[in-house]
Scaffold this active site. Structure first.
Site, short mmCIF file in Angstrom:
data_model
loop_
_atom_site.label_atom_id
_atom_site.label_comp_id
_atom_site.label_asym_id
_atom_site.label_seq_id
_atom_site.Cartn_x
_atom_site.Cartn_y
_atom_site.Cartn_z
N CYS A 109 55.26 52.67 45.32
CA CYS A 109 54.95 52.85 43.90
C CYS A 109 55.65 54.06 43.29
O CYS A 109 56.29 53.96 42.24
CB CYS A 109 53.44 52.91 43.67
SG CYS A 109 52.61 54.34 44.41
N HIS A 127 55.15 47.66 38.69
CA HIS A 127 54.82 48.51 39.83
C HIS A 127 55.18 47.83 41.14
O HIS A 127 55.50 46.64 41.18
CB HIS A 127 53.34 48.91 39.79
CG HIS A 127 52.38 47.78 40.06
ND1 HIS A 127 51.21 47.97 40.73
CD2 HIS A 127 52.41 46.48 39.74
CE1 HIS A 127 50.55 46.82 40.82
NE2 HIS A 127 51.25 45.91 40.22
N HIS A 139 47.94 55.64 43.41
CA HIS A 139 48.93 54.65 42.99
C HIS A 139 49.48 55.05 41.62
O HIS A 139 48.79 55.69 40.84
CB HIS A 139 48.30 53.25 42.90
CG HIS A 139 49.27 52.16 42.58
ND1 HIS A 139 50.30 51.81 43.42
CD2 HIS A 139 49.38 51.34 41.51
CE1 HIS A 139 51.00 50.81 42.88
NE2 HIS A 139 50.46 50.51 41.72
#
Length: 180
Positions: free
Chosen positions: A88, A154, A138
């Site tokens: 990510c 993402h 994240h």
């Protein structure tokens, strides 16, 4: 009075901060001014003033978004930062660096480098940081709101690929690398 090297350097740095380069200046004809110095003149056929620094950053943020979108389909790999696989934060670092904006490597460091903004103020290219009891886990690039949900690009987890998705939780905050 002739310019000193220090004055010339300060002037060059000021122009560089405005996005004016030697190639930009060469497009402007120099004319002699009283006292033997040179000055520049502007004609209607010349380009307008350079884009402001704030606008340049905004354009780079949008370029980063576009670069990330072009990575759709690339594989997730833990610790990877491109060009063929990403985690990510690696996707964010790759896209922003290619757009000319340096970004730290990890999602928590990226969250620390970004200026926090309200979700309602999110603009395309801003960053989304997902958090839990252990902190930021994240990160994603915000695209737009759709039916009350944030859409993002993402690289989510092992076995998946870079893709566009809606947020699965409301436990995230917005961040931007744009200037205030």
């Amino acid at each position: 009075m002739p310019a000193t090297p220090r004055t010339v350097r300060a002037f060059a740095l000021a122009l560089a901060g405005l996005g004016i380069t030697a190639s930009t200046m060469s497009a402007v004809p120099a004319t002699a001014a009283p006292g033997g110095t040179t000055s520049t003149t502007t004609t209607s056929t010349q380009k307008a003033a350079p884009v402001s620094a704030k606008r340049q950053v905004a354009n780079r943020v949008l370029k980063a978004r576009d670069i990330a979108l072009r990575q759709r389909g690339d594989a997730y790999a833990y610790g990877a930062a491109g060009p063929a696989s990403f985690d990510c934060s690696g996707l964010i670092r790759y896209a922003y660096s290619r757009a000319g904006i340096p970004v730290p490597r990890t999602s928590s460091a990226q969250a620390g480098a970004a200026r926090r903004i309200a979700k309602k103020d999110m603009r395309p290219g801003d960053l989304m940081f997902f958090y839990g009891s252990g902190g930021v886990y994240h990160a994603a690039i915000f695209l737009r709101w759709s039916r009350g949900q944030a859409l993002m690009v993402h690289s989510p987890r092992p076995g998946s690929r870079v893709h566009v998705a809606a947020s699965w939780t409301s436990s995230w905050f917005g961040g931007t690398l744009r200037r205030a």
